[in-house]
Structures are given as C-alpha cells and as structure tokens.
Design an enzyme around this catalytic site. Structure first.
Site, PDB file in Angstrom:
ATOM      1  N   PHE A 192     -10.183  -2.030   4.908  1.00 38.98           N
ATOM      2  CA  PHE A 192     -10.752  -3.369   4.804  1.00 38.98           C
ATOM      3  C   PHE A 192      -9.806  -4.167   3.893  1.00 38.98           C
ATOM      4  O   PHE A 192      -8.607  -4.093   4.107  1.00 38.98           O
ATOM      5  CB  PHE A 192     -12.234  -3.283   4.423  1.00 38.98           C
ATOM      6  CG  PHE A 192     -13.037  -2.859   5.654  1.00 38.98           C
ATOM      7  CD1 PHE A 192     -12.822  -1.620   6.256  1.00 38.98           C
ATOM      8  CD2 PHE A 192     -13.911  -3.726   6.262  1.00 38.98           C
ATOM      9  CE1 PHE A 192     -13.472  -1.246   7.443  1.00 38.98           C
ATOM     10  CE2 PHE A 192     -14.582  -3.366   7.440  1.00 38.98           C
ATOM     11  CZ  PHE A 192     -14.359  -2.131   8.026  1.00 38.98           C
ATOM     12  N   PHE A 227       3.187   3.549   7.177  1.00 41.32           N
ATOM     13  CA  PHE A 227       2.727   2.208   6.787  1.00 41.32           C
ATOM     14  C   PHE A 227       3.548   1.100   7.437  1.00 41.32           C
ATOM     15  O   PHE A 227       3.051  -0.007   7.603  1.00 41.32           O
ATOM     16  CB  PHE A 227       2.867   2.013   5.261  1.00 41.32           C
ATOM     17  CG  PHE A 227       1.992   2.887   4.439  1.00 41.32           C
ATOM     18  CD1 PHE A 227       0.677   2.545   4.193  1.00 41.32           C
ATOM     19  CD2 PHE A 227       2.478   4.075   3.895  1.00 41.32           C
ATOM     20  CE1 PHE A 227      -0.142   3.353   3.434  1.00 41.32           C
ATOM     21  CE2 PHE A 227       1.666   4.887   3.126  1.00 41.32           C
ATOM     22  CZ  PHE A 227       0.356   4.530   2.891  1.00 41.32           C
ATOM     23  N   GLY A 269       9.581  -4.953   2.110  1.00 39.77           N
ATOM     24  CA  GLY A 269       9.335  -4.059   0.983  1.00 39.77           C
ATOM     25  C   GLY A 269      10.320  -4.390  -0.146  1.00 39.77           C
ATOM     26  O   GLY A 269      11.239  -5.187   0.023  1.00 39.77           O
ATOM     27  N   HIS A 289      -2.847 -13.796   1.143  1.00 40.22           N
ATOM     28  CA  HIS A 289      -4.102 -13.122   0.807  1.00 40.22           C
ATOM     29  C   HIS A 289      -4.851 -13.820  -0.326  1.00 40.22           C
ATOM     30  O   HIS A 289      -4.246 -14.387  -1.230  1.00 40.22           O
ATOM     31  CB  HIS A 289      -3.832 -11.651   0.462  1.00 40.22           C
ATOM     32  CG  HIS A 289      -3.334 -10.886   1.639  1.00 40.22           C
ATOM     33  ND1 HIS A 289      -2.039 -10.442   1.744  1.00 40.22           N
ATOM     34  CD2 HIS A 289      -3.944 -10.546   2.788  1.00 40.22           C
ATOM     35  CE1 HIS A 289      -1.893  -9.839   2.909  1.00 40.22           C
ATOM     36  NE2 HIS A 289      -3.029  -9.893   3.568  1.00 40.22           N
ATOM     37  N   LEU A 290      -6.160 -13.706  -0.242  1.00 40.27           N
ATOM     38  CA  LEU A 290      -7.031 -14.482  -1.129  1.00 40.27           C
ATOM     39  C   LEU A 290      -6.794 -14.205  -2.618  1.00 40.27           C
ATOM     40  O   LEU A 290      -6.539 -15.139  -3.390  1.00 40.27           O
ATOM     41  CB  LEU A 290      -8.501 -14.192  -0.769  1.00 40.27           C
ATOM     42  CG  LEU A 290      -9.522 -14.958  -1.604  1.00 40.27           C
ATOM     43  CD1 LEU A 290      -9.441 -16.451  -1.333  1.00 40.27           C
ATOM     44  CD2 LEU A 290     -10.940 -14.447  -1.343  1.00 40.27           C
ATOM     45  N   TYR A 300      -2.335  -8.821  15.679  1.00 38.40           N
ATOM     46  CA  TYR A 300      -2.144  -7.802  14.641  1.00 38.40           C
ATOM     47  C   TYR A 300      -3.103  -6.627  14.870  1.00 38.40           C
ATOM     48  O   TYR A 300      -2.691  -5.464  14.973  1.00 38.40           O
ATOM     49  CB  TYR A 300      -2.354  -8.417  13.245  1.00 38.40           C
ATOM     50  CG  TYR A 300      -2.518  -7.380  12.166  1.00 38.40           C
ATOM     51  CD1 TYR A 300      -1.467  -6.513  11.853  1.00 38.40           C
ATOM     52  CD2 TYR A 300      -3.717  -7.244  11.469  1.00 38.40           C
ATOM     53  CE1 TYR A 300      -1.630  -5.531  10.877  1.00 38.40           C
ATOM     54  CE2 TYR A 300      -3.874  -6.279  10.494  1.00 38.40           C
ATOM     55  CZ  TYR A 300      -2.835  -5.428  10.212  1.00 38.40           C
ATOM     56  OH  TYR A 300      -2.995  -4.464   9.251  1.00 38.40           O
ATOM     57  N   ILE A 359       0.848  -1.206   0.000  1.00 36.98           N
ATOM     58  CA  ILE A 359       0.000   0.000   0.000  1.00 36.98           C
ATOM     59  C   ILE A 359       0.882   1.254   0.000  1.00 36.98           C
ATOM     60  O   ILE A 359       0.573   2.245  -0.655  1.00 36.98           O
ATOM     61  CB  ILE A 359      -0.977  -0.016   1.198  1.00 36.98           C
ATOM     62  CG1 ILE A 359      -1.779  -1.327   1.173  1.00 36.98           C
ATOM     63  CG2 ILE A 359      -1.920   1.182   1.141  1.00 36.98           C
ATOM     64  CD1 ILE A 359      -2.674  -1.544   2.372  1.00 36.98           C
TER      65      ILE A 359
END
Ligand code: UDP
Length: 328
Positions: free
Chosen positions: A168, A72, A36, A188-189, A140, A12
C-alpha cells in the site's frame, strides 16, 4: 550464495538491502542508477546495469552465485504511466521477463516481487484482501499485474517460486536517517508535505475534497518502509523454508485521509504547512486500505512503526538532514 536485489539503490530497495545487511545476508545490488542513488547503497556489492540488457544479465548470473532474487527495479509513478504506458511495459514487464529468463537459465528458482495495491484498482472491499478482484485503473498497476501473471506460469511451468508483496503506501525513512525517499520529481504525499514544512514548496495541493469519505479527501494506508523491508526478508525465508509461492498484502490496516496526514505532519514538524484545494487526480480511488492478516498469520510479520506520527517523524528526520535528498 548471494541475494540479488534489483533496484536496490531505490527507495524500498535500499531499505530492504539495509535490512538484509543487518541480517548478515550476502547481497548484490543491481541498479541502473537512472532513478536510484548510489549513496543509498549502505553495503554489499553494487553492479550498475540495466535489466533490459540481456547479455549483461546473463553475465551477472554466470559470474555470481545467486541463491534468490528480490526484484524492485521498475518505474513507479502512476501519473507518468498514464502519459507513457509503453515505457512502463518496457521497463516493468520486459525487464522482468529478461530477469526470469536469466534466472531460469542459471537455475535460480526463488523470487520476491515488489507489487502494488494498484493491481486491485477500485476496491470491492475495505479492507482489501488478496483474493479480491484485480482490475487496475492505470498502466502502472497493469504492468505489475502482468508480471504477477507471468510469475504464476513461471512457477507452474518452470518451477520458479515467488512471493508477491502488494504494497500500500510506502512511507517514512530509515530510523538512522541515513537513507530515505528521494524521487525527482516528487509526487508522493508525505515527502511533498514535508517539503512544504522545510520551505521548499509554498503549499500542499489536496487533490479533491468531495470523495465519499468523512472529510472528503482520499484515504490511504501508510506503511513504514522498514516494515516493508522486514516483510521481504520474511518472504525470502519463507521461500527457503517451504519453497511455495504466495501473494501477500502489506499495509497497516488503518486508513488516514489526506487532511489527517497534513494535520499529523503539522504536529510532528511544528510548521503551519499551507494547504490549497486542487482538482482530483485521474484514477485515484477514494479509499485504499489493506488487510495484512494473511502475512501476519503466515509469516508472523508485525509492523514496528505502525503509528502515522512515527512514520512521519522518521521521514521528517530524513528530510531535515537531507533537504536536497542524496545531494544533501
Ligand atoms: N495527494 C494529494 N496531493 C499531493 C500528492 C498526493 O492530495 O500532492 C493525495 C493523492 O490523491 C492520494 C494520496 O494523497 O489520495 C496519496 O498519494 P500518493 O501519490 O502519495 O500515493 P498513491 O496513493 O497514489 O500511491
């Protein structure tokens, strides 16, 4: 004056940095490159270092003219946080306290903080609003909530103003496909589904199909990473304009089940994408959907990529052109 983007080489962070560059902001990216990727840095100045190193931080603030911070840098994997919670406290909480101390010493009084829907835990309402109770179900979420509380007092006692953005499900990739999601290991999905489509995995495991949802699989609110990035720019400008602290949810307000996401990915990729049923993942709420009405009303934020097809398409373009992530 520069905007310091911590974790700006991450998923992000790099998309937000890209958005800031497009808006002609002067940016400094601070990243330890543990997770990163320097290839994700499309411009600005990159400083490699760790927020746990107080002397290093002090130097960053004394050697640069910093107007505000967008923060971040953090660990983000829920599963990993359950295995090693103290590591998360160390990197997510202590690092942020170091950052706030360095900001305070240098007189930097504006911060945009990357928070999460995981601060809510099991939701009391669908969609979730910002004033709902926060009872995280994993370390988390708890570390992010702990920082939110520290920010509240840093504001009241030290005058450091914040905008907290509770995301989200961040997903998709930059429209140029130059930057995208590259976690190792990936949990992640959407990226996992696309790795199946690319032939890099045999199947997508559906974590549980007996939730209280229409098809039994979990429902989530997927939001495009560039729309998230745009919200950070608006948050920064809000702090510049009225210098008041605020918390905003960021989602599309629409939920999709795991099965629906897989079906849309089949359409977008034209691949069969084999699915298999697997046990539930600990701490997964059945439904997480945001109300983003507050940021829509107050910051005039509006998602540009709100269709799940488009979100998956941008992710697919990134994965196809970077099957090994930043290692091409
Ligand atoms: N999920 C799944 N299989 C996977 C990864 C995720 O069924 O291999 C489900 C997970 O249980 C959740 C949804 O997909 O309901 C989104 O998970 P993800 O890890 O992408 O984001 P989270 O909602 O945990 O932030």
């Amino acid at each position: 004056m520069s905007i310091l983007v911590t974790g700006g080489a991450g998923y992000i962070g790099s998309h937000t940095a890209a958005e800031l560059i497009e808006k002609k902001e002067d940016i400094i990216i601070l990243d330890n490159l543990e997770r990163g990727h320097k290839e994700a840095v499309l411009g600005g100045k990159l400083i490699v270092g760790d927020l746990r190193d107080k002397d290093f931080l002090k130097k960053v603030f004394s050697e640069n003219q910093i107007e505000a911070v967008i923060h971040f840098a953090a660990y983000i994997e829920v599963g990993e946080s359950v295995v090693d919670p103290l590591k998360f406290y160390n990197n997510n909480v202590i690092s942020t306290l170091n950052l706030l101390s360095a900001m305070n010493e240098a007189g930097v009084k504006k911060i945009v903080f990357s928070s999460t829907a995981a601060t809510y835990g099991e939701p009391e309402n669908v969609p979730i609003i910002e004033s709902d109770k926060t009872l995280p179900t994993n370390p988390y979420g708890e570390t992010k909530l702990t920082v939110e509380k520290a920010l509240k007092w840093a504001d009241k006692c030290l005058g450091i103003k914040h905008v907290i953005l509770r995301y989200f499900n961040a997903s998709g990739a930059h429209i140029s496909a130059k930057i995208g999601e590259d976690h190792n290991p990936e949990t992640h999905l959407i990226p996992i589904i696309l790795q199946v489509a690319l032939g890099k995995r045999d199947d997508i495991k559906i974590f549980g199909n007996d939730y209280g949802t229409p098809d039994g699989t979990c429902i989530r609110d997927y939001i495009h990473v560039t729309d998230l990035a745009d919200a950070h720019v608006r948050a920064l400008n809000k702090l510049r304009a009225d210098n008041t602290s605020e918390i905003y949810n960021l989602g599309n307000g629409k939920g999709f089940s795991v099965k629906e996401v897989i079906d849309i990915a089949r359409k977008v990729t034209g691949q069969p994408i084999k699915e298999v049923l697997a046990p539930k993942r600990t701490g997964d709420p059945a439904i997480l959907v945001a109300s983003s009405q507050k940021i829509i009303n107050e910051l005039k934020w509006a998602p540009r990529y709100d269709k799940l097809e488009t979100i998956i398409e941008t992710a697919w373009n990134w994965h196809k052109s970077h099957p090994k992530g930043y290692n091409i």
